[in-house]
Every structure is written in structure tokens, then in C-alpha cells.
Scaffold this motif. Structure first.
Motif, mmCIF file in Angstrom:
data_model
loop_
_atom_site.group_PDB
_atom_site.id
_atom_site.type_symbol
_atom_site.label_atom_id
_atom_site.label_comp_id
_atom_site.label_asym_id
_atom_site.label_seq_id
_atom_site.Cartn_x
_atom_site.Cartn_y
_atom_site.Cartn_z
ATOM 1 N N ASP A 122 11.350 1.816 -10.868
ATOM 2 C CA ASP A 122 11.690 2.058 -9.403
ATOM 3 C C ASP A 122 10.719 2.922 -8.716
ATOM 4 O O ASP A 122 10.421 2.778 -7.667
ATOM 5 C CB ASP A 122 13.274 2.744 -9.278
ATOM 6 N N GLU A 123 10.264 4.007 -9.612
ATOM 7 C CA GLU A 123 9.455 4.909 -8.986
ATOM 8 C C GLU A 123 7.919 4.533 -8.771
ATOM 9 O O GLU A 123 7.380 4.644 -7.755
ATOM 10 C CB GLU A 123 9.275 6.465 -9.951
ATOM 11 N N ILE A 124 7.563 3.432 -9.688
ATOM 12 C CA ILE A 124 6.398 2.649 -9.502
ATOM 13 C C ILE A 124 6.603 1.677 -8.292
ATOM 14 O O ILE A 124 5.634 1.422 -7.438
ATOM 15 C CB ILE A 124 5.961 1.876 -10.614
ATOM 16 N N ASP A 125 7.706 1.154 -8.213
ATOM 17 C CA ASP A 125 7.755 0.086 -7.051
ATOM 18 C C ASP A 125 7.763 0.858 -5.678
ATOM 19 O O ASP A 125 7.250 0.372 -4.901
ATOM 20 C CB ASP A 125 9.000 -0.684 -7.352
ATOM 21 N N GLN A 126 8.470 2.014 -5.502
ATOM 22 C CA GLN A 126 8.515 2.872 -4.570
ATOM 23 C C GLN A 126 7.095 3.245 -4.059
ATOM 24 O O GLN A 126 6.639 3.192 -2.781
ATOM 25 C CB GLN A 126 9.238 3.990 -4.661
ATOM 26 N N ARG A 127 6.125 3.552 -5.075
ATOM 27 C CA ARG A 127 4.887 4.147 -4.800
ATOM 28 C C ARG A 127 3.983 3.076 -4.459
ATOM 29 O O ARG A 127 3.350 3.456 -3.464
ATOM 30 C CB ARG A 127 4.318 4.936 -6.164
ATOM 31 N N LEU A 128 4.244 2.064 -4.925
ATOM 32 C CA LEU A 128 3.376 0.730 -4.285
ATOM 33 C C LEU A 128 3.482 0.465 -2.851
ATOM 34 O O LEU A 128 2.652 0.182 -2.289
ATOM 35 C CB LEU A 128 3.631 -0.547 -5.300
ATOM 36 N N GLY A 129 4.833 0.612 -2.715
ATOM 37 C CA GLY A 129 5.226 0.239 -1.250
ATOM 38 C C GLY A 129 4.696 1.456 -0.277
ATOM 39 O O GLY A 129 3.914 1.180 0.815
ATOM 40 N N GLU A 130 4.672 2.664 -0.927
ATOM 41 C CA GLU A 130 4.044 3.898 0.106
ATOM 42 C C GLU A 130 2.568 3.515 0.363
ATOM 43 O O GLU A 130 1.947 3.870 1.264
ATOM 44 C CB GLU A 130 4.370 4.859 -0.461
ATOM 45 N N ILE A 131 2.049 3.084 -0.867
ATOM 46 C CA ILE A 131 0.583 2.989 -0.660
ATOM 47 C C ILE A 131 0.080 1.835 0.310
ATOM 48 O O ILE A 131 -1.079 1.920 1.098
ATOM 49 C CB ILE A 131 -0.317 2.442 -2.306
ATOM 50 N N GLU A 132 0.795 0.578 0.242
ATOM 51 C CA GLU A 132 0.886 -0.366 1.050
ATOM 52 C C GLU A 132 0.625 -0.029 2.534
ATOM 53 O O GLU A 132 -0.010 -0.511 3.289
ATOM 54 C CB GLU A 132 1.501 -1.626 0.690
ATOM 55 N N VAL A 133 1.649 0.765 2.729
ATOM 56 C CA VAL A 133 2.130 1.216 4.076
ATOM 57 C C VAL A 133 1.018 1.931 4.580
ATOM 58 O O VAL A 133 0.541 1.850 5.732
ATOM 59 C CB VAL A 133 3.464 1.974 4.030
ATOM 60 N N ALA A 134 0.413 3.079 3.752
ATOM 61 C CA ALA A 134 -0.625 3.951 4.210
ATOM 62 C C ALA A 134 -2.060 3.174 4.382
ATOM 63 O O ALA A 134 -2.670 3.275 5.313
ATOM 64 C CB ALA A 134 -0.877 4.946 2.836
ATOM 65 N N LEU A 135 -2.217 2.036 3.575
ATOM 66 C CA LEU A 135 -3.460 1.141 3.777
ATOM 67 C C LEU A 135 -3.551 0.639 4.956
ATOM 68 O O LEU A 135 -4.272 0.610 5.619
ATOM 69 C CB LEU A 135 -3.513 0.450 2.414
ATOM 70 N N ASP A 136 -2.093 -0.021 5.205
ATOM 71 C CA ASP A 136 -2.130 -0.834 6.520
ATOM 72 C C ASP A 136 -2.138 0.076 7.666
ATOM 73 O O ASP A 136 -2.888 -0.160 8.793
ATOM 74 C CB ASP A 136 -0.781 -1.441 6.494
ATOM 75 N N ALA A 137 -1.850 1.236 7.509
ATOM 76 C CA ALA A 137 -1.921 2.101 8.714
ATOM 77 C C ALA A 137 -3.338 2.745 9.035
ATOM 78 O O ALA A 137 -3.947 2.860 9.979
ATOM 79 C CB ALA A 137 -1.131 3.396 8.679
ATOM 80 N N LEU A 138 -4.242 2.804 7.714
ATOM 81 C CA LEU A 138 -5.725 3.258 8.014
ATOM 82 C C LEU A 138 -6.356 1.972 8.507
ATOM 83 O O LEU A 138 -7.310 1.977 9.195
ATOM 84 C CB LEU A 138 -6.246 3.778 6.800
ATOM 85 N N ASP A 139 -5.873 0.696 8.053
ATOM 86 C CA ASP A 139 -6.716 -0.392 8.543
ATOM 87 C C ASP A 139 -6.315 -0.966 9.833
ATOM 88 O O ASP A 139 -7.026 -1.595 10.563
ATOM 89 C CB ASP A 139 -6.226 -1.934 7.410
ATOM 90 N N GLN A 140 -5.066 -0.615 10.355
ATOM 91 C CA GLN A 140 -4.957 -0.889 11.772
ATOM 92 C C GLN A 140 -5.556 0.153 12.596
ATOM 93 O O GLN A 140 -4.865 1.163 13.069
ATOM 94 C CB GLN A 140 -3.350 -0.953 12.091
ATOM 95 N N ARG A 141 -7.001 -0.188 12.840
ATOM 96 C CA ARG A 141 -7.675 0.935 13.670
ATOM 97 C C ARG A 141 -7.201 1.194 15.132
ATOM 98 O O ARG A 141 -6.989 -0.050 16.036
ATOM 99 C CB ARG A 141 -9.195 0.537 13.581
ATOM 100 N N PRO A 142 -7.340 2.160 15.770
ATOM 101 C CA PRO A 142 -6.932 2.355 17.128
ATOM 102 C C PRO A 142 -8.054 1.593 17.750
ATOM 103 O O PRO A 142 -9.315 1.449 17.504
ATOM 104 C CB PRO A 142 -6.883 3.848 17.390
ATOM 105 N N VAL A 143 -7.835 1.206 19.294
ATOM 106 C CA VAL A 143 -8.727 0.599 19.952
ATOM 107 C C VAL A 143 -9.292 1.044 21.405
ATOM 108 O O VAL A 143 -8.324 1.836 21.822
ATOM 109 C CB VAL A 143 -8.021 -1.008 20.355
ATOM 110 N N ARG A 144 -10.634 1.168 21.387
ATOM 111 C CA ARG A 144 -11.006 1.832 22.513
ATOM 112 C C ARG A 144 -11.136 0.658 23.570
ATOM 113 O O ARG A 144 -11.841 -0.304 23.450
ATOM 114 C CB ARG A 144 -12.288 2.533 22.440
ATOM 115 N N TYR A 145 -10.579 0.909 25.161
ATOM 116 C CA TYR A 145 -10.795 -0.175 25.883
ATOM 117 C C TYR A 145 -11.814 0.396 26.936
ATOM 118 O O TYR A 145 -12.062 1.556 27.281
ATOM 119 C CB TYR A 145 -9.261 -0.374 26.634
ATOM 120 N N ASP A 146 -12.551 -0.445 27.561
ATOM 121 C CA ASP A 146 -13.448 -0.166 28.845
ATOM 122 C C ASP A 146 -12.476 0.413 29.849
ATOM 123 O O ASP A 146 -11.657 -0.069 30.479
ATOM 124 C CB ASP A 146 -14.123 -1.562 29.249
ATOM 125 N N PRO A 147 -13.058 1.758 30.521
ATOM 126 C CA PRO A 147 -12.278 2.302 31.490
ATOM 127 C C PRO A 147 -12.063 1.233 32.600
ATOM 128 O O PRO A 147 -11.068 1.441 33.493
ATOM 129 C CB PRO A 147 -13.183 3.320 31.859
#
Length: 716
Positions: A340-365
Motif C-alpha cells: 500500500d505504501e509503495i502504491d501510494q508513493r508511486l501515485g504521489e510521484i506521478e502527480v508531482a511529475l505531471d505538475a512539473l511537466d504541465q508548464r505555465p504558458v506565457r501569452y503575448d500581451p
């Protein structure tokens, strides 16, 4: 002379030292049942011996008393006292209250033991509920009561909830007028008047199942799992004075929120606050609503943003997370089941990686100044912010005062410009107005409302588009047929393919249409193509020339699908605008032909009758007709006595897995085709199918929007 009545004599009572007592072999109890010896010993330690033992003197061989006494009735109490003596919580010479029976009474000890157990009548469950309630009213907490009776505190809470039901219903339960399962269902609501009202409505009905009672008691509430409740948060709702109804006996998915008006106000306030904050980033407009209609972004230009570069610190964090993920996967790749603890940790890592990969976007003013943002709530209750859409009327140069600053501050999360913009966004909240329709109790099979027909055919149009898009051969045939008709048959009506191709916004749609499988399939496909289609005209031409035939056909099918129009429209007698009766016949006939060619199945496409999309919108006669066709005559008879609201809900349940479809979603009988003879307008309404005839229930289509449902907040 009258004979005197023989008086009975009761056995005497004595206090006998415990070490003078022995358990009789005549005690009938051999099987363990009821309260355990341990719990009984704890009860005696807390409350004392509530019931005396029944004993008889032990005689020697000459019939003389030995000073010892055997216990034929009260063996479990004897065992509990024996346990307390062994635990040294009771002296072995402690006096025990006993009723001493005579050896010469002629009554066997087995009879005494059996009678004591057999004649004992347990208290009615309601007596226990009321006893718990009385103890709480006199100062005992729920935890104290649970500890005193050696039960879980949740059991006490359940019993107290049962005792809180309307006294009138408790009396009915006490007289066996209802079952315990019914009483449990009534605990969902604290409104005694409503409880009694529901009971009166169902007491003589065949439909008295607990789920039916719960549904009637919660029909004006909102589930805690509703996306509005998740978005606001139950804690915030309760802090604002809202009441949550809970079911302590069944899984209630978080309960029901009773004050819907308060919930809607909190949702509106939170959405407005979020929209107002987004507006400060320089967008021209912000439209906020609980749900944004499907297809609202079609026809709008999506501006492109540039993802912000990842920082060194973020990259280091990502590398560490990826290394840990790879290590755990390698370590447990052969394991049948992850801890259970490993399964939970894998889920936490995947969420953290997804948050880092989804980069904020800069739009032209300059683009932000003419673009807008849609703010809504996703199906899971999370906030959905869809940025960067330009309306056609805004595709013009925007006048600015002075030069834009060169040192703009970029929001690290959204990539938006924080510097003040020339204009303040116009914020729209509320979305489409909600029409309130009176409940129609008419039993007749009246024609379907025109608005409902438009919504149903919008569902079919969307499903047809998806079907055509996945059948390139059919799409190509349809397109060639349209082009040939336009070339060689100059009087041919438009039919159901707008071959421009011009995307048609589906004005008639229900709340669930946005989340339908067809809509999701179309969106995903459009996004996949959009990632590759060049924006420059010459580049687009060059790109198309390089595609292989299979890819070109796939793209053709996708583009053609956006022109599919199988919507019902009221024929225009003047044909100067809108559609003629002949044009409508051709459109619907071609839609049927497309459905046959693509193998369209509206059931497989995800449509099923609900209160919202059909059953709550038609007469009782139509509801019964649907149930009769889908679930059989017996099912229709069972709900025939219900009011329309209850009938619609029961019909939804009965039709859930039957595959039944209303007439506008079925194949038409016969195909008029393009060669159908024109129909005079005088006969037009008479020749329409019954479900398409004008029924006078569609006046709402011409009514202006209720402006009280739409709020515009603009900067000065």
C-alpha cells in the motif's frame, strides 16, 4: 359454602457467600449466546448484580443440608461472578443475593432453568432507542453510553438517530405498522412533518422500499458528491449555515446538502472571485459559469502561448522524482501486488511529475488584450480555467495608450502578464438562463415540445458527426454527392451536409451533452489534428500535398463531420430564411441514410433516457408509453398511479438498461430523400409526424433571455 382459594408461597431470599455456591449440572445452558461472560462481568462490576440467582440447598446422602447451594438458574451470572473473584475484584466470601427454592417442591431444577430463559422477553428495539435518548438528555455523552453497554459509538449514534424520527412514525413502528428498514430510511431527514407526509404518501402504495423513501426525502437536496458541493466544499457550506443530511445506515456518498439556494450563492461568489482575479491579468473578457456549453469555443480563435522554461531547481526536483520512480518500478516489477505504501508513493510521484511537466504558458500581451477566458467547474468539482480565445468581432486592432512595458512581470503559475492592461475584462457569470416549467399532469400522449426535439436531434447530430468522422469512405461519398448535386442539380436543397464546410453550433443541447462519449471523441480528435495543421495558408497547402491518401481521407472525414446538420427546425412557410418543409424532409432522410451507412447506434453512443433529457420534459402519457415499449406493460402499470415527478424518476430506473429510444432518435420509417415531392404549406403541419407537430409548448424558444441570470461586471 365457598371454597377458600389456596394461596401460593414465594421462595425466600437470602444473601449467600459466593464460596458456598456451585453451578448445577441441571442448568440447561450449553450453547454460548447473547452477551459474553466478560461483558456481563464488566456490567456487574459497573452496576452490581441486577438479578438474583436461583439456588437450591445441596443435600447429603441422608437428605440433610450441607451448607452448600447449587445454581440451576443464573449460571451465566455465576460464571461472571466467578471471573470477578479470579480477577480479585470480588471477595470469594462476598454475599450474593439468592432466591432459595425448596427441594421438596416437586419442580425439577431443569424446569426452573428452562423457564427462566424461555419466559424472558427482550425489550422492544424502540425501548432501547428511547432509553439511549433519555440517558443522553440526562447528561451522558454518546461515548459514555457506548462504554456503558460495550458497543461501538456508531451503534449508539444510529440508535439515537432512530429515536429522533417523528413520534407518530415511532408509534407506528412500535405497533408493527412499518419495518425497521423503513424507520432507518426516515432518519435521513430531521423534518418530522416531511417524514409524516412521505409516509402518508407511500403507506398504501406498493412502492415502500427504503431507497424510495430516501429519494422522496432528499428530492429537493443536492448530493455532497455534486460538483458544486465539491467545488465550494462541504465545510464552507456548513460554515455559512448550511445543513447536511446524513444517512447513518447506508453509504450516502457524503450526504445531501439541504439548502440548494445557499450552495448556488456560494458557487456564484467563488466563481466571481476567481473570475475577478483572472481579469486583473489583462484579458478582455472572462465568462464564468457552473458549466460552459459544449461547442462554445468553436468559431473562436485559440491563441498560442509559449511554455515557460523549467528552472534549475525544478529540473533537479524532476530528475530526483524520475530516478525514484524508475527505482521503485524496477524493484517491484515482478511483484504480484504492490504494498500500500509503495502504491501510494508511486501515485504521489506521478502527480508531482505531471505538475512539473504541465508548464505555465506565457501569452503575448497584444493577444491577451483581445482574448478571453472561460471559467467553469469540471465534473469532479475542480476548477477549470480555459484561457486564450478571441471572438470574431474582436479580431481588429486594439488601440493602446503609450507603449507596453518591456519589463512585464510574468505569473509563475499561469504565465499571464501582471502589469495593468488598457481595459478591464468584462466578466460574465451565470451562463444560460434556467427555464422553470410547470409540472404537466396531463395523462394524454401530447406531441413532443419543439425545444425537446431540437435537443434530441442535437444529440443525434453530434453522434452522426462522430460516426462520419470515423468512416472516411462514407464521408467522401457524402461530400462527392453534395458537390455533384450542387454542380448538376441547381435546385437541389441543402440537405444535411453544409459542404462549405462550416461548423454549426448546436444551440439545442442538454447539460450532459458536453460530457457525452461523442463530444469527448470529437474534442480529442480535433486536438490531435490541431497539433499538426499549419496556420499559414501556403504552409497548409504544402502540408496537405505531402500527406498520404489514408491520412488525407482521415482528415477529410474529420472536416466533413463538422458540417453534419441533422437538427429539427420549424419549417418556414416563406422560405426566405430558415428551412422549408421540403428541405427539412430531405435533411432528416439524409440523416437516416448516414446513420445506416455508418452503423450509428444511439444507445452505443451513450444516450439513455433520464429525467433531465426526456422523461421530465414530456407528459405522463408519453412516460408510460416509453416504459411500456422499453420495459413492458407490467412495468407501466406499476408506475401508472404516481405523480409525474415520481413517475419520471421511476421510469428512468426502469428504462436504464433497456436500450429504448424516443422517436426523434430512431430511424424514420421510409426515406423521403432528395426526390420527395414538395409539400404545400397548408398541409405541412398535418403531414409532420406526431412527435414533430406543433404542440404549442415551444413558446419559450422565442422568449428573451432572463437577464437576472446573467451578471456583467465591467471596469469603469
Amino acid at each position: 359454602m365457598a371454597t377458600a382459594v389456596q394461596k401460593i408461597t414465594l421462595s425466600s431470599s437470602r444473601d449467600i457467600p459466593f464460596n458456598k455456591l456451585v453451578l448445577s449440572q441441571s442448568n440447561i445452558r450449553r450453547v454460548k449466546a447473547g452477551v459474553s461472560i466478560e461483558d456481563l462481568a464488566a456490567s456487574i462490576a459497573r452496576r452490581g448484580l441486577i438479578q438474583s440467582l436461583h439456588v437450591r440447598p445441596v443435600l447429603d446422602g441422608e437428605g440433610q443440608e450441607t451448607g452448600m447451594f447449587e445454581v440451576p438458574a443464573g449460571g451465566r451470572r455465576y460464571r461472571a461472578l466467578e471471573m470477578l473473584v479470579k480477577q480479585k475484584r470480588l471477595n470469594k466470601t462476598a454475599a450474593v443475593p439468592c432466591v432459595v427454592g425448596a427441594n421438596d417442591s416437586g419442580i425439577l431444577m431443569e424446569e426452573i432453568s428452562l423457564a427462566e430463559n424461555d419466559e424472558r422477553v427482550p425489550a422492544h428495539p424502540l425501548d432501547q432507542y428511547r432509553a439511549f435518548q433519555a440517558m443522553r438528555e440526562k447528561g451522558m455523552t454518546e461515548e459514555d453510553i457506548a462504554a456503558a453497554f460495550f458497543v461501538d459509538v456508531n451503534i449508539v449514534k444510529q440508535r439515537l438517530r432512530l429515536a429522533s424520527v417523528s413520534p407518530a412514525l415511532l408509534d407506528i413502528y412500535a405497533e408493527d405498522g412499518m419495518e425497521l428498514k423503513h424507520l432507518m430510511a426516515f432518519t435521513v431527514s430531521h423534518d418530522h412533518a416531511r417524514q409524516e407526509q412521505v409516509w402518508e404518501a407511500i403507506r398504501n402504495s406498493w412502492q415502500k422500499e427504503p431507497y424510495h423513501i430516501r429519494r422522496m426525502l432528499t428530492e429537493t437536496t443536492v448530493r455532497a458528491s455534486d460538483k458544486r458541493a465539491v467545488f465550494v466544499g462541504v465545510d464552507a457550506y456548513e460554515a455559512a449555515g448550511g445543513i447536511v443530511m446524513r444517512d447513518l445506515f447506508e453509504s450516502d456518498d457524503g450526504g445531501w446538502l439541504q439548502d440548494v439556494a445557499l450552495l448556488d450563492r456560494l458557487v456564484s461568489e467563488k466563481l466571481t472571485t476567481i473570475a475577478d482575479e483572472i481579469a486583473t491579468h489583462g484579458w478582455k473578457w472572462v465568462e464564468a459559469a457552473v458549466s460552459i456549453p459544449y461547442g462554445v469555443t468553436h468559431g473562436l480563435r485559440a491563441i498560442k502561448g509559449v511554455p515557460l522554461d523549467i528552472t534549475e531547481e525544478e529540473q533537479a526536483t524532476r530528475d530526483a522524482l524520475q530516478e525514484e520512480l524508475d527505482r521503485l518500478i524496477a524493484e517491484y516489477e515482478d511483484a504480484d501486488e504492490l504494498p500500500d505504501e509503495i502504491d501510494q508513493r508511486l501515485g504521489e510521484i506521478e502527480v508531482a511529475l505531471d505538475a512539473l511537466d504541465q508548464r505555465p504558458v506565457r501569452y503575448d500581451p497584444d493577444e491577451i488584450a483581445i482574448a478571453g477566458v472561460f471559467v467553469s467547474i469540471d465534473a469532479d468539482g475542480s476548477l477549470c480555467v480555459d484561457r486564450g480565445y478571441v471572438r470574431p468581432e474582436d479580431e481588429r486592432p486594439v488601440e493602446t495608450v503609450g507603449d507596453m512595458p518591456t519589463d512585464e512581470e510574468v505569473d509563475p503559475e499561469t504565465g499571464e502578464i501582471r502589469t495593468p492592461a488598457i481595459q478591464r475584462a468584462v466578466i460574465t457569470t451565470g451562463g444560460q438562463p434556467v427555464q422553470t416549467e410547470e409540472e404537466d399532469e396531463d395523462d394524454g400522449v401530447k406531441p413532443l415540445p419543439e425545444r425537446l426535439i431540437i435537443e434530441l436531434t442535437a444529440h443525434r447530430t453530434l453522434a452522426l458527426r462522430d460516426a462520419v468522422a470515423t468512416n472516411p469512405r462514407v464521408a467522401l461519398t457524402m461530400l462527392l454527392h453534395k458537390l455533384a448535386s450542387d454542380t448538376f442539380r441547381h435546385t437541389a436543397p441543402t440537405g444535411c451536409l453544409e459542404a462549405s464546410v462550416r461548423h454549426l453550433y448546436l444551440s439545442g443541447q442538454s447539460e450532459e451533452m458536453k460530457a457525452s462519449p461523442s463530444a469527448q471523441s470529437e474534442n480529442e480528435r480535433h486536438e490531435r489534428w490541431g497539433d499538426h495543421v499549419p496556420a499559414d495558408d501556403q504552409a497548409l497547402w504544402d502540408w496537405l500535398e505531402q500527406l498520404d491518401d489514408g491520412t488525407r481521407l482521415d482528415l477529410l472525414a474529420h472536416c466533413v463531420s463538422f458540417g453534419i446538420n441533422a437538427l429539427f427546425e420549424r419549417p418556414n412557410p416563406h422560405a426566405a430564411s430558415g428551412i422549408s418543409r421540403h428541405g427539412l424532409d430531405v435533411r432528416l432522410a439524409q440523416a437516416d441514410r448516414l446513420a445506416v451507412a455508418t452503423g450509428l447506434d444511439m444507445v452505443a453512443a451513450g444516450w439513455k433516457p433520464t429525467v433531465g433529457n426526456y422523461l421530465g420534459r414530456v407528459t405522463k402519457g408519453r412516460i408510460l408509453e416509453a416504459v411500456r415499449e422499453g420495459a413492458g406493460e407490467r412495468a407501466a402499470q406499476l408506475i401508472g398511479h404516481l405523480k409525474k415527478g415520481d413517475m419520471a424518476k421511476e421510469a428512468e430506473r426502469l428504462l436504464a438498461d433497456t436500450g429504448w429510444l424516443p422517436e426523434p432518435l430512431r430511424m424514420s420509417n421510409g426515406a423521403a430523400g432528395e426526390d420527395a415531392q414538395p409539400v404545400s404549406q397548408d398541409d405541412a403541419d398535418a403531414d409532420l409526424p406526431a412527435f414533430l407537430a406543433d404542440d404549442g409548448e415551444d413558446d419559450e424558444l422565442s422568449e428573451p433571455e432572463d437577464e437576472e441570470h446573467v451578471a456583467l461586471i465591467a471596469a469603469e
